[in-house]
Write an enzyme that holds these catalytic residues in place. Structure first.
Site, PDB file in Angstrom:
ATOM      1  N   LYS A 126       0.838  -1.201   0.000  1.00 51.72           N
ATOM      2  CA  LYS A 126       0.000   0.000   0.000  1.00 51.72           C
ATOM      3  C   LYS A 126       0.871   1.247   0.000  1.00 51.72           C
ATOM      4  O   LYS A 126       0.580   2.219  -0.687  1.00 51.72           O
ATOM      5  CB  LYS A 126      -0.928   0.007   1.222  1.00 51.72           C
ATOM      6  CG  LYS A 126      -2.116  -0.894   1.050  1.00 51.72           C
ATOM      7  CD  LYS A 126      -3.306  -0.489   1.873  1.00 51.72           C
ATOM      8  CE  LYS A 126      -3.045  -0.407   3.340  1.00 51.72           C
ATOM      9  NZ  LYS A 126      -4.283  -0.429   4.135  1.00 51.72           N
ATOM     10  N   GLU A 146      -5.123   0.308  17.001  1.00 54.86           N
ATOM     11  CA  GLU A 146      -6.195  -0.678  16.912  1.00 54.86           C
ATOM     12  C   GLU A 146      -7.327  -0.141  16.036  1.00 54.86           C
ATOM     13  O   GLU A 146      -7.795   0.994  16.245  1.00 54.86           O
ATOM     14  CB  GLU A 146      -6.731  -0.990  18.322  1.00 54.86           C
ATOM     15  CG  GLU A 146      -7.053  -2.467  18.493  1.00 54.86           C
ATOM     16  CD  GLU A 146      -7.789  -2.741  19.784  1.00 54.86           C
ATOM     17  OE1 GLU A 146      -8.690  -3.588  19.779  1.00 54.86           O
ATOM     18  OE2 GLU A 146      -7.453  -2.081  20.798  1.00 54.86           O
ATOM     19  N   ASP A 194      -7.819   3.223   4.991  1.00 56.31           N
ATOM     20  CA  ASP A 194      -8.360   1.940   5.425  1.00 56.31           C
ATOM     21  C   ASP A 194      -9.145   1.417   4.239  1.00 56.31           C
ATOM     22  O   ASP A 194      -9.926   2.139   3.629  1.00 56.31           O
ATOM     23  CB  ASP A 194      -9.258   2.077   6.647  1.00 56.31           C
ATOM     24  CG  ASP A 194      -9.528   0.710   7.269  1.00 56.31           C
ATOM     25  OD1 ASP A 194      -8.552  -0.046   7.485  1.00 56.31           O
ATOM     26  OD2 ASP A 194     -10.695   0.378   7.525  1.00 56.31           O
ATOM     27  N   PHE A 232      -1.646  -7.569  -4.770  1.00 60.14           N
ATOM     28  CA  PHE A 232      -1.578  -8.219  -3.457  1.00 60.14           C
ATOM     29  C   PHE A 232      -2.999  -8.532  -3.002  1.00 60.14           C
ATOM     30  O   PHE A 232      -3.974  -8.197  -3.686  1.00 60.14           O
ATOM     31  CB  PHE A 232      -0.865  -7.322  -2.431  1.00 60.14           C
ATOM     32  CG  PHE A 232      -1.653  -6.101  -2.026  1.00 60.14           C
ATOM     33  CD1 PHE A 232      -1.702  -4.992  -2.838  1.00 60.14           C
ATOM     34  CD2 PHE A 232      -2.355  -6.067  -0.820  1.00 60.14           C
ATOM     35  CE1 PHE A 232      -2.432  -3.865  -2.474  1.00 60.14           C
ATOM     36  CE2 PHE A 232      -3.088  -4.942  -0.440  1.00 60.14           C
ATOM     37  CZ  PHE A 232      -3.127  -3.835  -1.280  1.00 60.14           C
ATOM     38  N   ARG A 237      -7.931   2.992  -4.338  1.00 58.81           N
ATOM     39  CA  ARG A 237      -6.922   3.842  -3.704  1.00 58.81           C
ATOM     40  C   ARG A 237      -6.595   5.034  -4.609  1.00 58.81           C
ATOM     41  O   ARG A 237      -6.390   6.142  -4.133  1.00 58.81           O
ATOM     42  CB  ARG A 237      -5.669   2.998  -3.424  1.00 58.81           C
ATOM     43  CG  ARG A 237      -4.754   3.579  -2.370  1.00 58.81           C
ATOM     44  CD  ARG A 237      -3.814   2.525  -1.798  1.00 58.81           C
ATOM     45  NE  ARG A 237      -4.566   1.519  -1.066  1.00 58.81           N
ATOM     46  CZ  ARG A 237      -4.735   0.269  -1.485  1.00 58.81           C
ATOM     47  NH1 ARG A 237      -4.166  -0.149  -2.593  1.00 58.81           N
ATOM     48  NH2 ARG A 237      -5.462  -0.566  -0.787  1.00 58.81           N
TER      49      ARG A 237
HETATM   50  P1  IMP Z   1      -6.135  -2.366   5.891  1.00 59.04           P
HETATM   51  O1  IMP Z   1      -4.658  -2.445   5.977  1.00 59.04           O
HETATM   52  O2  IMP Z   1      -6.840  -2.417   7.195  1.00 59.04           O
HETATM   53  O3  IMP Z   1      -6.590  -1.235   5.011  1.00 59.04           O
HETATM   54  O4  IMP Z   1      -6.573  -3.734   5.207  1.00 59.04           O
HETATM   55  C1  IMP Z   1      -6.901  -3.794   3.900  1.00 59.04           C
HETATM   56  C2  IMP Z   1      -7.031  -5.242   3.475  1.00 59.04           C
HETATM   57  O5  IMP Z   1      -7.976  -5.248   2.404  1.00 59.04           O
HETATM   58  C3  IMP Z   1      -5.723  -5.802   2.916  1.00 59.04           C
HETATM   59  O6  IMP Z   1      -5.056  -6.600   3.819  1.00 59.04           O
HETATM   60  C4  IMP Z   1      -6.199  -6.616   1.734  1.00 59.04           C
HETATM   61  O7  IMP Z   1      -6.548  -7.891   2.179  1.00 59.04           O
HETATM   62  C5  IMP Z   1      -7.468  -5.886   1.290  1.00 59.04           C
HETATM   63  N1  IMP Z   1      -7.146  -4.894   0.231  1.00 59.04           N
HETATM   64  C6  IMP Z   1      -7.168  -3.548   0.335  1.00 59.04           C
HETATM   65  N2  IMP Z   1      -6.798  -2.972  -0.827  1.00 59.04           N
HETATM   66  C7  IMP Z   1      -6.545  -3.976  -1.675  1.00 59.04           C
HETATM   67  C8  IMP Z   1      -6.107  -4.009  -3.029  1.00 59.04           C
HETATM   68  O8  IMP Z   1      -5.848  -3.008  -3.705  1.00 59.04           O
HETATM   69  N3  IMP Z   1      -5.958  -5.242  -3.554  1.00 59.04           N
HETATM   70  C9  IMP Z   1      -6.207  -6.388  -2.862  1.00 59.04           C
HETATM   71  N4  IMP Z   1      -6.591  -6.410  -1.589  1.00 59.04           N
HETATM   72  C10 IMP Z   1      -6.767  -5.210  -0.989  1.00 59.04           C
END
Ligand code: IMP
Length: 189
Positions: free
Chosen positions: A12, A34, A63, A141, A170
């Site tokens: 990210k 958290e 997020d 990913f 994003r």
């Molecule tokens: P965060 O870090 O709490 O925002 O968790 C986001 C989770 O959503 C990640 O661990 C991925 O599993 C999923 N995710 C978010 N953005 C993407 C993306 O662009 N591609 C694939 N999975 C994503």
């Protein structure tokens, strides 16, 4: 403007740094926040405020996750916690959708930029797609291999980084953030 990124997800961070070209983006310190919010926006704000408090610098948090229509929006804010690994998350989701005709889903990304003067810029980006029957592609990913972009006929994992960065949740959130920044804080560019 110097912006601290509030995230520990290397993929990210890479995407955000590319999308926020023109801004001096640096990685934030290791800080566990958290994610107690029930919406993407709440969690982004929690993280941005925590990193601003820790660094004193403008802090940007995102997020994001996958909202599947047939599952009432799950895994949603629990996308990262849905199962232990990417492969297990994908397998679990495909299992839940086994035999389900409605494959509609959306990647959602909320971003919050907390500024030292107390202002907050909050935006959201959404990319609509369909969940495939099986993983396809090697790029990206997370849930990328099972997220099909109908207009392109390819999954996120079958796109180049540049292609994904043009249409992703994003990317859309970042565009919204950039235009909010221009409107609200022209002096900070
Ligand atoms: P965060 O870090 O709490 O925002 O968790 C986001 C989770 O959503 C990640 O661990 C991925 O599993 C999923 N995710 C978010 N953005 C993407 C993306 O662009 N591609 C694939 N999975 C994503």
């Amino acid at each position: 403007m110097k912006i601290v990124l509030a995230s520990t997800n290397a993929h990210k961070l890479e995407e955000l740094a590319a999308l926020l070209e023109g801004h001096d983006v640096e990685l934030g310190p290791k800080l566990e926040v958290e994610e107690t919010g029930v919406t993407f926006a709440e969690n982004a704000l929690l993280k941005a405020k925590a990193f601003l408090a820790a660094t004193g610098k403008p802090a940007l948090a995102d997020d994001s996750g996958l909202a599947v229509a047939a599952l009432g929006g799950r895994p949603g804010v629990y996308s990262a916690r849905y199962a232990p690994t990417d492969a297990e998350r994908i397998a679990k989701l495909l299992g839940e959708l086994d035999g389900v005709a409605d494959r509609a889903a959306a990647f959602v990304c909320a971003m919050a930029l907390a500024l030292p003067d107390g202002r907050v810029i909050a935006v959201e980006g959404r990319c609509e797609g369909l969940i495939t029957d099986g993983p396809r592609g090697q790029g990206g990913f997370g849930y990328d291999p099972i997220f099909l972009v109908p207009g392109l006929g390819r999954t996120f994992a079958e796109l180049t980084a540049e292609e994904k960065n043009r249409i992703s949740h994003r990317a859309l959130a970042t565009e919204a953030l950039k235009s909010q920044l221009l409107k609200l804080a022209p002096g900070l560019q």
